[in-house]
Design an enzyme around this catalytic site. Structure first.
Site, PDB file in Angstrom:
ATOM      1  N   ASN A   9      -8.693 -54.069 -24.095  1.00  0.00           N
ATOM      2  CA  ASN A   9      -8.071 -53.986 -25.420  1.00  0.00           C
ATOM      3  C   ASN A   9      -7.552 -55.380 -25.765  1.00  0.00           C
ATOM      4  O   ASN A   9      -6.537 -55.815 -25.231  1.00  0.00           O
ATOM      5  CB  ASN A   9      -6.920 -52.957 -25.364  1.00  0.00           C
ATOM      6  CG  ASN A   9      -6.111 -52.924 -26.654  1.00  0.00           C
ATOM      7  OD1 ASN A   9      -6.510 -53.510 -27.669  1.00  0.00           O
ATOM      8  ND2 ASN A   9      -4.965 -52.241 -26.615  1.00  0.00           N
ATOM      9  N   TRP A  10      -8.279 -56.043 -26.659  1.00  0.00           N
ATOM     10  CA  TRP A  10      -7.912 -57.429 -26.987  1.00  0.00           C
ATOM     11  C   TRP A  10      -6.689 -57.500 -27.901  1.00  0.00           C
ATOM     12  O   TRP A  10      -6.180 -58.582 -28.156  1.00  0.00           O
ATOM     13  CB  TRP A  10      -9.095 -58.141 -27.652  1.00  0.00           C
ATOM     14  CG  TRP A  10     -10.290 -58.320 -26.751  1.00  0.00           C
ATOM     15  CD1 TRP A  10     -10.394 -57.987 -25.428  1.00  0.00           C
ATOM     16  CD2 TRP A  10     -11.561 -58.885 -27.116  1.00  0.00           C
ATOM     17  NE1 TRP A  10     -11.643 -58.309 -24.949  1.00  0.00           N
ATOM     18  CE2 TRP A  10     -12.382 -58.863 -25.964  1.00  0.00           C
ATOM     19  CE3 TRP A  10     -12.082 -59.406 -28.302  1.00  0.00           C
ATOM     20  CZ2 TRP A  10     -13.699 -59.340 -25.973  1.00  0.00           C
ATOM     21  CZ3 TRP A  10     -13.393 -59.888 -28.311  1.00  0.00           C
ATOM     22  CH2 TRP A  10     -14.184 -59.854 -27.154  1.00  0.00           C
ATOM     23  N   LYS A  11      -6.294 -56.369 -28.459  1.00  0.00           N
ATOM     24  CA  LYS A  11      -5.164 -56.310 -29.402  1.00  0.00           C
ATOM     25  C   LYS A  11      -5.428 -57.261 -30.576  1.00  0.00           C
ATOM     26  O   LYS A  11      -6.584 -57.447 -30.950  1.00  0.00           O
ATOM     27  CB  LYS A  11      -3.852 -56.587 -28.665  1.00  0.00           C
ATOM     28  CG  LYS A  11      -3.699 -55.646 -27.438  1.00  0.00           C
ATOM     29  CD  LYS A  11      -2.332 -55.601 -26.852  1.00  0.00           C
ATOM     30  CE  LYS A  11      -2.311 -54.615 -25.673  1.00  0.00           C
ATOM     31  NZ  LYS A  11      -1.012 -54.483 -25.046  1.00  0.00           N
ATOM     32  N   HIS A  95      -1.873 -45.649 -29.304  1.00  0.00           N
ATOM     33  CA  HIS A  95      -1.340 -46.727 -28.453  1.00  0.00           C
ATOM     34  C   HIS A  95       0.154 -46.886 -28.750  1.00  0.00           C
ATOM     35  O   HIS A  95       0.579 -46.795 -29.899  1.00  0.00           O
ATOM     36  CB  HIS A  95      -2.089 -48.037 -28.730  1.00  0.00           C
ATOM     37  CG  HIS A  95      -1.803 -49.076 -27.702  1.00  0.00           C
ATOM     38  ND1 HIS A  95      -0.618 -49.775 -27.674  1.00  0.00           N
ATOM     39  CD2 HIS A  95      -2.524 -49.501 -26.643  1.00  0.00           C
ATOM     40  CE1 HIS A  95      -0.639 -50.601 -26.631  1.00  0.00           C
ATOM     41  NE2 HIS A  95      -1.781 -50.452 -25.992  1.00  0.00           N
ATOM     42  N   GLU A  97       2.016 -49.379 -28.977  1.00  0.00           N
ATOM     43  CA  GLU A  97       2.384 -50.429 -29.948  1.00  0.00           C
ATOM     44  C   GLU A  97       2.275 -49.897 -31.370  1.00  0.00           C
ATOM     45  O   GLU A  97       3.068 -50.262 -32.243  1.00  0.00           O
ATOM     46  CB  GLU A  97       1.496 -51.669 -29.725  1.00  0.00           C
ATOM     47  CG  GLU A  97       1.945 -52.431 -28.483  1.00  0.00           C
ATOM     48  CD  GLU A  97       0.847 -53.242 -27.800  1.00  0.00           C
ATOM     49  OE1 GLU A  97      -0.244 -53.427 -28.380  1.00  0.00           O
ATOM     50  OE2 GLU A  97       1.088 -53.679 -26.660  1.00  0.00           O
ATOM     51  N   GLU A 167      -0.217 -45.014 -20.251  1.00  0.00           N
ATOM     52  CA  GLU A 167       0.287 -46.380 -20.351  1.00  0.00           C
ATOM     53  C   GLU A 167       1.810 -46.337 -20.462  1.00  0.00           C
ATOM     54  O   GLU A 167       2.347 -46.188 -21.568  1.00  0.00           O
ATOM     55  CB  GLU A 167      -0.284 -47.072 -21.597  1.00  0.00           C
ATOM     56  CG  GLU A 167      -1.767 -47.307 -21.549  1.00  0.00           C
ATOM     57  CD  GLU A 167      -2.175 -48.521 -22.380  1.00  0.00           C
ATOM     58  OE1 GLU A 167      -2.777 -49.421 -21.825  1.00  0.00           O
ATOM     59  OE2 GLU A 167      -1.853 -48.564 -23.580  1.00  0.00           O
ATOM     60  N   GLY A 173       2.443 -55.402 -20.894  1.00  0.00           N
ATOM     61  CA  GLY A 173       2.743 -56.800 -21.191  1.00  0.00           C
ATOM     62  C   GLY A 173       3.958 -57.349 -20.471  1.00  0.00           C
ATOM     63  O   GLY A 173       4.464 -58.415 -20.826  1.00  0.00           O
ATOM     64  N   SER A 213      -0.124 -53.908 -17.488  1.00  0.00           N
ATOM     65  CA  SER A 213      -0.110 -55.041 -16.549  1.00  0.00           C
ATOM     66  C   SER A 213      -1.157 -54.922 -15.449  1.00  0.00           C
ATOM     67  O   SER A 213      -0.909 -55.295 -14.305  1.00  0.00           O
ATOM     68  CB  SER A 213       1.299 -55.222 -15.956  1.00  0.00           C
ATOM     69  OG  SER A 213       2.230 -55.560 -16.967  1.00  0.00           O
ATOM     70  N   GLY A 234      -4.972 -54.946 -21.192  1.00  0.00           N
ATOM     71  CA  GLY A 234      -4.601 -55.758 -22.353  1.00  0.00           C
ATOM     72  C   GLY A 234      -4.803 -57.234 -22.048  1.00  0.00           C
ATOM     73  O   GLY A 234      -5.920 -57.747 -22.069  1.00  0.00           O
ATOM     74  N   GLY A 235      -3.720 -57.909 -21.734  1.00  0.00           N
ATOM     75  CA  GLY A 235      -3.731 -59.371 -21.547  1.00  0.00           C
ATOM     76  C   GLY A 235      -4.850 -59.875 -20.648  1.00  0.00           C
ATOM     77  O   GLY A 235      -5.527 -60.858 -20.983  1.00  0.00           O
TER      78      GLY A 235
HETATM   79  P1  13P Z   1      -1.268 -55.325 -20.735  1.00  0.00           P
HETATM   80  O1  13P Z   1      -2.457 -55.178 -19.820  1.00  0.00           O
HETATM   81  O2  13P Z   1      -1.211 -56.656 -21.420  1.00  0.00           O
HETATM   82  O3  13P Z   1      -0.001 -54.942 -20.046  1.00  0.00           O
HETATM   83  O4  13P Z   1      -1.480 -54.271 -21.930  1.00  0.00           O
HETATM   84  C1  13P Z   1      -1.805 -52.966 -21.622  1.00  0.00           C
HETATM   85  C2  13P Z   1      -2.221 -52.270 -22.853  1.00  0.00           C
HETATM   86  O5  13P Z   1      -1.422 -52.033 -23.737  1.00  0.00           O
HETATM   87  C3  13P Z   1      -3.640 -51.917 -22.998  1.00  0.00           C
HETATM   88  O6  13P Z   1      -3.855 -51.066 -24.072  1.00  0.00           O
END
Ligand code: 13P
Length: 260
Positions: A9-11, A95, A97, A167, A173, A213, A234-235
């Site tokens: 997930n590149w966000k 999600h 966020e 999650e 993050g 993470s 994510g990251g």
């Molecule tokens: P991180 O891997 O950056 O913690 O993010 C997880 C995430 O929200 C994937 O959807």
């Protein structure tokens, strides 16, 4: 029996050119991924470019969000037919966020899940508790509420076609991942609920991913848990080498952990 799934997930990150370069590097590093399905979820603006890069490869394209209506006066929104047209096979729903920043409700998330299935797109329903909820002993209450609301009104057959992602908000993050045991405990609980909402067989086939993470350094241990059927990254998915390593570890550990 459950093929592990590794989702990036590149966000809200990257230009079209950067997305194309990142997808190309990932595609070239995962030419024949064995024992793992891989999905990339770029921002909307990069979907068409990444779809071109992935075409003919075993990697699949996903979107980070969708609207539940097929078309209409919904300024700023993207519909499922539009996502299908650009090559998406998966879509994230709920999600944390978006729940937090965009005030997405369980009802809206439920409509997105239903609409995705109608259009042949696999929804990846995300659930997870905040740090406060965990501290207060509300982890299971929270995820149960999110799961039941997210799947409300779905038939057992429809439920069998989703992917679920746990999650924990406190792990996203932050660099602090849930331990494999913490995640496995929640996954086991979620699978029990899925079994109640669909059937034992269907629940046994649904993939439950862990996100928060995830990096190459902890992917082995997470994927070795039989209840963890892959990861939502994510990251670390923005670094091709790291994401490729995670995908490979998800496959390997998943294969041994699940007794294949
Ligand atoms: P991180 O891997 O950056 O913690 O993010 C997880 C995430 O929200 C994937 O959807």
């Amino acid at each position: 029996m459950r093929t592990p799934l590794c989702v990036g997930n590149w966000k809200m990150q990257g230009t079209i050119a950067e997305g194309r370069a990142l997808a190309t590097a990932i595609r070239d590093g995962l030419k024949r991924p064995r024992g793992v399905d891989v999905v990339i979820c770029p921002p909307f603006t990069a979907l068409a470019a990444v779809n071109e890069v992935l075409s003919g490869s075993p990697l699949r394209l996903g979107a980070q969000n969708c609207h539940w209506e097929a078309a209409g006066a919904h300024t700023g929104e993207i519909s499922l037919p539009m996502l299908v047209e650009v090559g998406c096979r998966y879509v994230l729903a709920g999600h944390s966020e978006r729940r937090r920043e965009m005030c997405e409700t369980d009802d809206q998330i439920n409509r997105k899940v239903q609409a995705a299935l109608v259009h042949g797109v696999t929804p990846i329903l995300c659930v997870g508790e905040t740090a406060d909820e965990r501290r207060q002993g509300l982890t299971f209450t929270t995820i149960e509420g999110q799961l039941r609301a997210g799947l409300a009104g779905l038939t057992p057959d429809a439920i069998a076609r989703i992917v679920l992602a746990y999650e924990p908000v406190w792990a996203i993050g932050t660099g602090i991942n849930a331990t494999p045991a913490q995640a496995a405990e929640v996954h086991g609980y979620l699978r029990g609920l899925l079994s109640e909402l669909s059937s034992k067989d269907a629940a046994g086939a649904i993939r439950i991913l862990y996100g928060g993470s995830v990096k190459a350094e902890n992917a082995d241990a997470l994927a070795a848990e039989p209840e963890i059927d892959g990861v939502l990254v994510g990251g670390a998915s923005l670094n091709p080498g790291g994401f490729i390593a995670i995908a490979k570890k998800t496959a390997r550990a998943g294969a041994t952990g699940k007794g294949e």
